[in-house]
Design a protein around this motif. Structure first.
Motif, PDB file in Angstrom:
ATOM      1  N   ALA A  94       0.681  -1.598  -0.112  1.00  0.00           N
ATOM      2  CA  ALA A  94       0.518   0.094  -0.371  1.00  0.00           C
ATOM      3  C   ALA A  94       1.355   1.084  -0.080  1.00  0.00           C
ATOM      4  CB  ALA A  94      -0.894   0.101   1.280  1.00  0.00           C
ATOM      5  N   VAL A  95       2.123   1.270   0.650  1.00  0.00           N
ATOM      6  CA  VAL A  95       3.217   2.609   0.509  1.00  0.00           C
ATOM      7  C   VAL A  95       4.005   2.756  -0.982  1.00  0.00           C
ATOM      8  CG1 VAL A  95       4.239   3.344   1.743  1.00  0.00           C
ATOM      9  CG2 VAL A  95       2.879   2.367   3.248  1.00  0.00           C
ATOM     10  N   GLY A  96       3.272   4.071  -1.227  1.00  0.00           N
ATOM     11  CA  GLY A  96       3.834   4.302  -2.909  1.00  0.00           C
ATOM     12  C   GLY A  96       5.343   3.488  -2.587  1.00  0.00           C
ATOM     13  N   PRO A  97       6.121   4.576  -1.645  1.00  0.00           N
ATOM     14  CA  PRO A  97       7.534   4.574  -1.981  1.00  0.00           C
ATOM     15  C   PRO A  97       8.416   3.333  -1.580  1.00  0.00           C
ATOM     16  CG  PRO A  97       6.680   6.630  -0.925  1.00  0.00           C
ATOM     17  CD  PRO A  97       5.950   5.205  -1.080  1.00  0.00           C
ATOM     18  N   VAL A  98       7.627   2.355  -0.640  1.00  0.00           N
ATOM     19  CA  VAL A  98       8.624   1.553  -0.389  1.00  0.00           C
ATOM     20  C   VAL A  98       7.700   0.959  -1.594  1.00  0.00           C
ATOM     21  CG1 VAL A  98       7.696  -0.519   0.837  1.00  0.00           C
ATOM     22  CG2 VAL A  98       7.501   1.467   2.334  1.00  0.00           C
ATOM     23  N   ARG A  99       6.358   0.538  -2.231  1.00  0.00           N
ATOM     24  CA  ARG A  99       6.628   0.151  -3.124  1.00  0.00           C
ATOM     25  C   ARG A  99       7.347   0.276  -4.569  1.00  0.00           C
ATOM     26  NH1 ARG A  99       1.565   1.101  -3.892  1.00  0.00           N
ATOM     27  NH2 ARG A  99       1.224   2.996  -5.376  1.00  0.00           N
ATOM     28  N   ARG A 100       7.458   1.259  -5.033  1.00  0.00           N
ATOM     29  CA  ARG A 100       9.124   1.682  -5.581  1.00  0.00           C
ATOM     30  C   ARG A 100      10.309   0.967  -5.452  1.00  0.00           C
ATOM     31  NH1 ARG A 100       5.714   6.776  -5.341  1.00  0.00           N
ATOM     32  NH2 ARG A 100       7.585   7.685  -4.857  1.00  0.00           N
ATOM     33  N   VAL A 101      10.091   1.376  -4.521  1.00  0.00           N
ATOM     34  CA  VAL A 101      11.704   0.770  -3.709  1.00  0.00           C
ATOM     35  C   VAL A 101      11.899  -0.575  -4.379  1.00  0.00           C
ATOM     36  CG1 VAL A 101      12.861   0.193  -1.984  1.00  0.00           C
ATOM     37  CG2 VAL A 101      12.328   2.934  -1.673  1.00  0.00           C
ATOM     38  N   LEU A 102      10.784  -1.830  -3.509  1.00  0.00           N
ATOM     39  CA  LEU A 102      10.829  -2.726  -3.702  1.00  0.00           C
ATOM     40  C   LEU A 102      11.052  -3.527  -4.785  1.00  0.00           C
ATOM     41  CD1 LEU A 102       7.952  -4.158  -1.399  1.00  0.00           C
ATOM     42  CD2 LEU A 102      10.475  -4.457  -1.409  1.00  0.00           C
ATOM     43  N   VAL A 103      10.460  -2.500  -5.912  1.00  0.00           N
ATOM     44  CA  VAL A 103      10.155  -3.167  -7.261  1.00  0.00           C
ATOM     45  C   VAL A 103      12.147  -2.727  -8.360  1.00  0.00           C
ATOM     46  CG1 VAL A 103      10.084  -2.308  -9.976  1.00  0.00           C
ATOM     47  CG2 VAL A 103       8.016  -2.762  -8.543  1.00  0.00           C
ATOM     48  N   GLY A 104      12.715  -2.016  -7.745  1.00  0.00           N
ATOM     49  CA  GLY A 104      13.375  -0.938  -8.204  1.00  0.00           C
ATOM     50  C   GLY A 104      15.017  -2.422  -8.004  1.00  0.00           C
ATOM     51  N   TYR A 105      14.900  -2.866  -6.439  1.00  0.00           N
ATOM     52  CA  TYR A 105      15.325  -3.226  -6.001  1.00  0.00           C
ATOM     53  C   TYR A 105      15.412  -5.095  -6.494  1.00  0.00           C
ATOM     54  CZ  TYR A 105      17.167  -5.370  -1.245  1.00  0.00           C
ATOM     55  OH  TYR A 105      18.095  -6.384   0.012  1.00  0.00           O
ATOM     56  N   ALA A 106      14.245  -5.086  -6.569  1.00  0.00           N
ATOM     57  CA  ALA A 106      14.617  -6.604  -8.238  1.00  0.00           C
ATOM     58  C   ALA A 106      15.159  -6.181  -8.830  1.00  0.00           C
ATOM     59  CB  ALA A 106      13.227  -7.106  -7.861  1.00  0.00           C
ATOM     60  N   ALA A 107      14.972  -4.897  -9.686  1.00  0.00           N
ATOM     61  CA  ALA A 107      15.613  -5.458 -11.047  1.00  0.00           C
ATOM     62  C   ALA A 107      16.461  -4.721 -10.916  1.00  0.00           C
ATOM     63  CB  ALA A 107      14.720  -3.950 -11.462  1.00  0.00           C
ATOM     64  N   VAL A 108      17.307  -4.428  -9.689  1.00  0.00           N
ATOM     65  CA  VAL A 108      19.135  -4.469 -10.062  1.00  0.00           C
ATOM     66  C   VAL A 108      19.580  -6.133  -9.987  1.00  0.00           C
ATOM     67  CG1 VAL A 108      19.776  -3.686  -7.642  1.00  0.00           C
ATOM     68  CG2 VAL A 108      20.404  -3.003  -9.281  1.00  0.00           C
ATOM     69  N   VAL A 109      18.463  -6.086  -8.638  1.00  0.00           N
ATOM     70  CA  VAL A 109      19.567  -7.818  -7.818  1.00  0.00           C
ATOM     71  C   VAL A 109      19.513  -8.598  -9.056  1.00  0.00           C
ATOM     72  CG1 VAL A 109      19.526  -9.622  -7.034  1.00  0.00           C
ATOM     73  CG2 VAL A 109      18.722  -7.335  -6.279  1.00  0.00           C
ATOM     74  N   THR A 110      18.898  -7.818 -10.880  1.00  0.00           N
ATOM     75  CA  THR A 110      19.618  -9.043 -11.442  1.00  0.00           C
ATOM     76  C   THR A 110      20.860  -9.378 -12.384  1.00  0.00           C
ATOM     77  OG1 THR A 110      17.945  -7.776 -13.382  1.00  0.00           O
ATOM     78  CG2 THR A 110      16.570  -9.136 -12.523  1.00  0.00           C
ATOM     79  N   LEU A 111      21.104  -7.670 -12.060  1.00  0.00           N
ATOM     80  CA  LEU A 111      22.401  -7.379 -12.457  1.00  0.00           C
ATOM     81  C   LEU A 111      23.745  -8.051 -11.567  1.00  0.00           C
ATOM     82  CD1 LEU A 111      22.034  -3.571 -13.970  1.00  0.00           C
ATOM     83  CD2 LEU A 111      21.760  -6.062 -14.876  1.00  0.00           C
ATOM     84  N   VAL A 112      22.880  -7.824 -10.139  1.00  0.00           N
ATOM     85  CA  VAL A 112      23.645  -8.251  -9.024  1.00  0.00           C
ATOM     86  C   VAL A 112      24.099 -10.094  -9.272  1.00  0.00           C
ATOM     87  CG1 VAL A 112      24.715  -8.494  -6.764  1.00  0.00           C
ATOM     88  CG2 VAL A 112      23.685  -6.319  -7.716  1.00  0.00           C
ATOM     89  N   TYR A 128      22.571  -1.729  -4.558  1.00  0.00           N
ATOM     90  CA  TYR A 128      21.588  -3.208  -4.198  1.00  0.00           C
ATOM     91  C   TYR A 128      21.967  -2.526  -2.820  1.00  0.00           C
ATOM     92  CZ  TYR A 128      21.474  -7.042  -1.455  1.00  0.00           C
ATOM     93  OH  TYR A 128      20.688  -8.618  -1.486  1.00  0.00           O
ATOM     94  N   VAL A 129      23.137  -2.378  -2.136  1.00  0.00           N
ATOM     95  CA  VAL A 129      23.258  -1.848  -1.026  1.00  0.00           C
ATOM     96  C   VAL A 129      22.384  -0.672  -0.455  1.00  0.00           C
ATOM     97  CG1 VAL A 129      24.787  -1.213   1.240  1.00  0.00           C
ATOM     98  CG2 VAL A 129      25.651  -3.028  -0.190  1.00  0.00           C
ATOM     99  N   ALA A 130      22.450  -0.100  -1.751  1.00  0.00           N
ATOM    100  CA  ALA A 130      21.616   1.484  -1.439  1.00  0.00           C
ATOM    101  C   ALA A 130      20.654   1.537  -1.283  1.00  0.00           C
ATOM    102  CB  ALA A 130      22.397   2.596  -2.463  1.00  0.00           C
ATOM    103  N   GLY A 131      19.454   0.236  -1.664  1.00  0.00           N
ATOM    104  CA  GLY A 131      18.426   0.143  -1.743  1.00  0.00           C
ATOM    105  C   GLY A 131      17.907  -0.431  -0.387  1.00  0.00           C
ATOM    106  N   ASP A 132      18.636  -0.498   0.318  1.00  0.00           N
ATOM    107  CA  ASP A 132      18.347  -0.916   1.711  1.00  0.00           C
ATOM    108  C   ASP A 132      18.074   0.030   2.910  1.00  0.00           C
ATOM    109  OD1 ASP A 132      18.079  -2.289   3.998  1.00  0.00           O
ATOM    110  OD2 ASP A 132      19.774  -1.185   4.365  1.00  0.00           O
ATOM    111  N   ALA A 133      18.929   1.351   2.181  1.00  0.00           N
ATOM    112  CA  ALA A 133      18.501   2.442   2.460  1.00  0.00           C
ATOM    113  C   ALA A 133      17.453   3.020   2.200  1.00  0.00           C
ATOM    114  CB  ALA A 133      19.715   3.684   2.899  1.00  0.00           C
ATOM    115  N   ARG A 134      17.321   3.442   1.202  1.00  0.00           N
ATOM    116  CA  ARG A 134      15.870   4.011   0.560  1.00  0.00           C
ATOM    117  C   ARG A 134      15.067   2.985   1.688  1.00  0.00           C
ATOM    118  NH1 ARG A 134      16.990   5.967  -4.418  1.00  0.00           N
ATOM    119  NH2 ARG A 134      19.436   5.847  -4.854  1.00  0.00           N
ATOM    120  N   LEU A 135      15.017   1.907   1.303  1.00  0.00           N
ATOM    121  CA  LEU A 135      13.568   0.994   2.264  1.00  0.00           C
ATOM    122  C   LEU A 135      13.871   0.846   3.401  1.00  0.00           C
ATOM    123  CD1 LEU A 135      11.794  -1.527   1.488  1.00  0.00           C
ATOM    124  CD2 LEU A 135      12.769  -3.072   2.592  1.00  0.00           C
ATOM    125  N   GLN A 136      14.486   1.425   4.199  1.00  0.00           N
ATOM    126  CA  GLN A 136      14.678   1.739   5.306  1.00  0.00           C
ATOM    127  C   GLN A 136      13.783   3.310   6.132  1.00  0.00           C
ATOM    128  OE1 GLN A 136      14.755  -0.142   7.722  1.00  0.00           O
ATOM    129  NE2 GLN A 136      15.202  -2.464   6.238  1.00  0.00           N
TER     130      GLN A 136
END
Length: 396
Positions: free
Chosen positions: A207-225, A311-319
């Motif tokens: 439900a939370v917009g910023p959280v949702r956007r972080v989750l999508v970006g997190y999954a996408a960058v892991v495809t490279l990692v 990838y690590v920056a994604g966790d800071a965005r999420l928290q």
């Protein structure tokens, strides 16, 4: 090690897929337990299971032994993922210093990678002296040391109440900040609380917009990692011996440590700057995979370092997107772990299927160039990983 036991690239991809799938299944339920139980105990349990994975590989070095060890590794990751991030964030919240989370997480990841680089470099002489059993025994010993260190962590705190000065000081046993002993896993109240926490965390992630956007970006960058699992095979295809692969991988991890140490700065990037960094990582990874010798290894290392920093920056965005009022922080963080596993499985499926008919090198080059595009688009829409980013967290 897998390849030297006679496994093909497709078989190795199957092992890695099982590794990812088991983590996928276990990730969110374990995060919900971390929002109810003593997080330090869960971290200790994670360390013990991790040691069990190495012990299994030592005792049973074959396809099924490798598979069982990877499943144990997934269990360990599931217990650790979300638990550690929530533990650290709340220790800082107890001292009113959540703004330091991104920097502390970045520095701790960087220090861990420096230790990893030393371990990988040590694998070369260890393998020469005693083969994979010597490397595995050393790994098992260090995993047990990790358990001992985890036992020394301060007691968990909750609700972000002010804490005493000092480096992540533990609350006094009589302090209201100390976590009350929760009901055991078999207690009816624990089962009810677990289900409620799980629902709350999943609802917040959705439900939370910023959280949702972080989750999508997190999954996408892991495809490279996720391509890092194929680095040793790419290097071996270029003619590198086991010892040389270990030294090159140590160098790659050193580059990763430098980039990860700067991930708090990456976390504040938004829009086209963030997207451009993702594209840079993808281009470098593809160039390194298709290159040869030192230039190829250097491009591979720099590209992976940039991707790891993202990838690590994604966790800071999420928290910070979760905000300070959430009662299901570990659960939501575990949802990010699931998102990451989805991205990893996309990489594994792509490489595993294409290598049935094509060589590994061109497959990795092509897959990287394709997967970097959606990753860049997702990065464009991600919020910043700064204290002000938490202000955006609301229904959206």
């Amino acid at each position: 090690m897998f390849a030297d036991q006679g496994l093909s690239t497709s078989q190795i991809s199957v092992l890695l897929a099982v590794w990812s799938l088991s983590a996928f299944v276990l990730e969110v339920p374990s995060g919900a337990w971390a929002d109810l139980l003593d997080r330090r105990r869960l971290l200790v349990a994670s360390g013990l299971v991790y040691a069990g994975a190495f012990a299994t590989w030592l005792a049973w070095p074959g396809f099924w032994g490798f598979l069982l060890g990877l499943v144990l590794w997934s269990c360990s990751d599931a217990l650790h993922s979300g638990t550690w991030e929530a533990y650290l964030y709340e220790q800082l919240a107890a001292r009113g210093e959540t703004g330091r989370y991104a920097r502390i997480k970045a520095r701790s990841e960087s220090v861990a990678l420096l230790a990893m680089a030393g371990a990988i470099a040590a694998a070369a002489p260890l393998h020469q002296l005693g083969g994979y059993p010597a490397v595995g025994t050393a790994s098992l010993a260090v995993a047990l040391v990790h358990v001992g260190v985890t036992l020394r962590l301060p007691r968990p705190v909750r609700d972000g109440a002010p804490g005493p000065p000092g480096p992540l000081a533990a609350p006094h046993p009589t302090s209201p900040r100390a976590v009350d002993p929760p009901p055991g896993p078999g207690h009816p109240a624990a089962a009810t609380g677990w289900a409620s926490t799980l629902r709350q965390g999943l609802a917040e992630a959705r439900a939370v917009g910023p959280v949702r956007r972080v989750l999508v970006g997190y999954a996408a960058v892991v495809t490279l990692v996720g391509f890092d699992e194929y680095f040793p095979l790419l290097l071996a295809d270029d003619g590198a011996t086991v010892g040389r692969v270990a030294l090159v991988m140590a160098g790659i991890v050193l580059l990763e440590a430098v980039a990860t140490g700067l991930s708090d700065r990456v976390a504040v990037l938004t829009g086209w700057r963030h997207a451009a960094l993702v594209l840079l990582a993808g281009v470098l990874l593809a160039s390194g995979a298709g290159g040869t010798g030192l230039p190829g290894a250097l491009a591979l290392g720099v590209g992976y370092a940039v991707a790891s920093s993202l990838y690590v920056a994604g966790d800071a965005r999420l928290q910070h997107a979760i905000g300070g009022a959430s009662r299901a922080r570990a659960t939501v963080t575990s949802v990010a772990g699931v998102a990451g596993e989805v991205g990893f499985m996309v990489t594994l499926a792509t490489v595993g299927l294409l290598t049935l008919g094509l060589e590994l090198t061109p497959v990795v080059v092509l897959a990287t160039l394709v997967l970097m595009v959606p990753a860049a688009v997702a990065a464009w829409h991600m919020p910043a990983g700064s204290p002000t980013g938490a202000d955006e967290a609301g229904p959206g």
